[in-house]
Design a protein around this motif. Structure first.
Motif, PDB file in Angstrom:
ATOM      1  N   ALA A  24     -14.314 -34.308  32.730  1.00  0.00           N
ATOM      2  CA  ALA A  24     -15.089 -34.547  33.952  1.00  0.00           C
ATOM      3  C   ALA A  24     -16.075 -33.421  34.231  1.00  0.00           C
ATOM      4  N   LYS A  25     -15.817 -32.248  33.651  1.00  0.00           N
ATOM      5  CA  LYS A  25     -16.711 -31.111  33.870  1.00  0.00           C
ATOM      6  C   LYS A  25     -18.024 -31.248  33.103  1.00  0.00           C
ATOM      7  N   VAL A  26     -18.141 -32.294  32.296  1.00  0.00           N
ATOM      8  CA  VAL A  26     -19.428 -32.591  31.660  1.00  0.00           C
ATOM      9  C   VAL A  26     -20.493 -32.784  32.732  1.00  0.00           C
ATOM     10  N   ALA A  27     -20.095 -33.234  33.916  1.00  0.00           N
ATOM     11  CA  ALA A  27     -21.047 -33.398  35.021  1.00  0.00           C
ATOM     12  C   ALA A  27     -21.765 -32.081  35.309  1.00  0.00           C
ATOM     13  N   ASP A  28     -21.021 -30.980  35.307  1.00  0.00           N
ATOM     14  CA  ASP A  28     -21.634 -29.668  35.544  1.00  0.00           C
ATOM     15  C   ASP A  28     -22.643 -29.333  34.460  1.00  0.00           C
ATOM     16  N   LEU A  29     -22.295 -29.686  33.227  1.00  0.00           N
ATOM     17  CA  LEU A  29     -23.187 -29.426  32.099  1.00  0.00           C
ATOM     18  C   LEU A  29     -24.491 -30.202  32.253  1.00  0.00           C
ATOM     19  N   LEU A  30     -24.381 -31.470  32.655  1.00  0.00           N
ATOM     20  CA  LEU A  30     -25.569 -32.298  32.809  1.00  0.00           C
ATOM     21  C   LEU A  30     -26.441 -31.824  33.963  1.00  0.00           C
ATOM     22  N   LEU A  31     -25.806 -31.351  35.028  1.00  0.00           N
ATOM     23  CA  LEU A  31     -26.566 -30.848  36.171  1.00  0.00           C
ATOM     24  C   LEU A  31     -27.192 -29.485  35.884  1.00  0.00           C
ATOM     25  N   GLU A  32     -26.550 -28.746  35.011  1.00  0.00           N
ATOM     26  CA  GLU A  32     -27.016 -27.392  34.683  1.00  0.00           C
ATOM     27  C   GLU A  32     -28.339 -27.396  33.931  1.00  0.00           C
ATOM     28  N   THR A  33     -28.493 -28.345  33.020  1.00  0.00           N
ATOM     29  CA  THR A  33     -29.678 -28.356  32.165  1.00  0.00           C
ATOM     30  C   THR A  33     -30.827 -29.131  32.803  1.00  0.00           C
ATOM     31  N   GLU A  34     -32.043 -28.646  32.568  1.00  0.00           N
ATOM     32  CA  GLU A  34     -33.225 -29.353  33.051  1.00  0.00           C
ATOM     33  C   GLU A  34     -33.621 -30.485  32.111  1.00  0.00           C
ATOM     34  N   ALA A  35     -33.042 -30.502  30.924  1.00  0.00           N
ATOM     35  CA  ALA A  35     -33.388 -31.527  29.945  1.00  0.00           C
ATOM     36  C   ALA A  35     -33.018 -32.918  30.455  1.00  0.00           C
ATOM     37  N   GLU A  36     -33.864 -33.881  30.152  1.00  0.00           N
ATOM     38  CA  GLU A  36     -33.593 -35.270  30.528  1.00  0.00           C
ATOM     39  C   GLU A  36     -32.782 -35.989  29.462  1.00  0.00           C
ATOM     40  N   SER A  37     -32.906 -35.542  28.215  1.00  0.00           N
ATOM     41  CA  SER A  37     -32.196 -36.164  27.099  1.00  0.00           C
ATOM     42  C   SER A  37     -31.313 -35.118  26.430  1.00  0.00           C
ATOM     43  N   ILE A  38     -30.023 -35.403  26.387  1.00  0.00           N
ATOM     44  CA  ILE A  38     -29.018 -34.433  25.924  1.00  0.00           C
ATOM     45  C   ILE A  38     -28.174 -35.069  24.838  1.00  0.00           C
ATOM     46  N   CYS A  39     -27.736 -34.267  23.889  1.00  0.00           N
ATOM     47  CA  CYS A  39     -26.811 -34.734  22.854  1.00  0.00           C
ATOM     48  C   CYS A  39     -25.534 -33.907  22.925  1.00  0.00           C
ATOM     49  N   LEU A  40     -24.390 -34.576  22.966  1.00  0.00           N
ATOM     50  CA  LEU A  40     -23.086 -33.915  22.935  1.00  0.00           C
ATOM     51  C   LEU A  40     -22.417 -34.217  21.595  1.00  0.00           C
ATOM     52  N   VAL A  41     -22.067 -33.181  20.862  1.00  0.00           N
ATOM     53  CA  VAL A  41     -21.363 -33.347  19.585  1.00  0.00           C
ATOM     54  C   VAL A  41     -19.953 -32.811  19.777  1.00  0.00           C
ATOM     55  N   THR A  42     -18.979 -33.705  19.726  1.00  0.00           N
ATOM     56  CA  THR A  42     -17.622 -33.306  20.073  1.00  0.00           C
ATOM     57  C   THR A  42     -16.600 -34.121  19.273  1.00  0.00           C
TER      58      THR A  42
END
Length: 295
Positions: free
Chosen positions: A220-238
């Protein structure tokens, strides 16, 4: 603002048909009934599982041996026997921070090609501006071989479920930094404190094991990651476990299937001010178009 997209036929083994235009407010429309219209931020998120790792091969072989033995004896295979066979492999110290197999490396390259294909003008998805990756070797190698984003940040948040098994115990930060393959990655969010945590996990594994509910809380803390970055398009490799709990929990997709090795999915993720997330599927992976409209 309108998100433009075109009607097109995909060259990925399936045919896609999409409306010509769609507004951001449609993200929470009854047609998709997922992301809320009161969201503060909407991000395009590529989700990628790592390629096949060497311990994955050993797991499959162990489970196959159990199944074959049971078939020869004419008895059903107890789930407990399969679990024990799998765990006996994962307890092998030789698999500490296991890397990709040769097949896994090819899968990682294919995942990069898939991302590039999905971000052509035909599909209208935006190429990832930033990539966040788990610090385990198999995910770092996958990100490097995908070669689809120049801004790569390594985050402890995205690691696999803490199991106490060697394969899920990462290498030290200084060792990772020295790898030429990872030379362009940013390790600033990893530090000696994280090294101490991982070393304590190795020495007292059972005391720190993460169950699925705990993993879902971390996801659920991915929300913080998404809010942290100014990028509109993000890739998560996990990892499979992390992605499963992220989709079925915080993303609000309880029936989401588990990821195959190097599978790529794309979601539009609405993040509210309170950290609540809802996902609308843009590309469902495994060469299958999403049930919802691609935005």
């Amino acid at each position: 603002m309108q998100l433009q997209k075109k009607r097109t036929t995909a060259k990925l083994g399936v045919t896609f048909s999409f409306p010509a235009t769609e507004t951001e407010s449609d993200l929470g429309s009854p047609a998709s009934s997922t992301a809320g219209s009161d969201a503060n931020v909407v991000k395009q998120v590529f989700l990628v599982r790592h390629g096949e790792a060497v311990h994955n091969i050993a797991e499959k072989e162990a489970k196959k041996r159990v199944s074959d033995d049971a078939k020869e004896s004419g008895v059903p295979v107890p789930d407990e026997m399969i679990r024990q066979a799998r765990e006996s492999v994962l307890q092998n110290a030789g698999f500490k921070d296991a890397g990709l197999s040769e097949a896994g490396k090819e899968q990682a390259r294919a995942a990069g090609a898939k991302v590039r294909a999905l971000t052509t003008a035909a599909f209208g998805l935006k190429r990832p501006e930033v990539m966040f990756v788990s610090p385990l070797q198999r995910t770092l190698q996958t990100a490097a071989l995908m070669d689809c984003c120049g801004d790569v940040h390594v985050r402890e948040l995205l690691r696999e479920r803490v199991t106490g098994f060697p394969c899920d115990t990462r290498s030290r930060v200084d060792e990772l930094r020295e790898r030429q393959t990872f030379g362009c990655m940013n390790f600033d969010h990893l530090n000696e404190f994280h090294d101490l945590v991982h070393e304590s996990l190795e020495h007292d594994a059972l005391a720190h094991v993460e169950d699925k509910p705990k993993l879902r809380l971390r996801a659920a803390k991915v929300a913080d990651l998404l809010l942290e970055t100014e990028a509109e398009s993000i890739c998560l490799v996990t990892h499979k476990g992390f992605l499963r709990e992220l989709e079925r929990g915080p993303f609000g997709r309880p029936s989401a299937s588990e990821f195959a090795n190097s599978e790529v999915r794309v979601c539009w993720v609405a993040v509210s001010a309170d950290g609540t997330m809802q996902a609308d599927v843009a590309y469902a992976g495994q060469d299958q178009p999403a049930a919802e409209t691609l935005r």
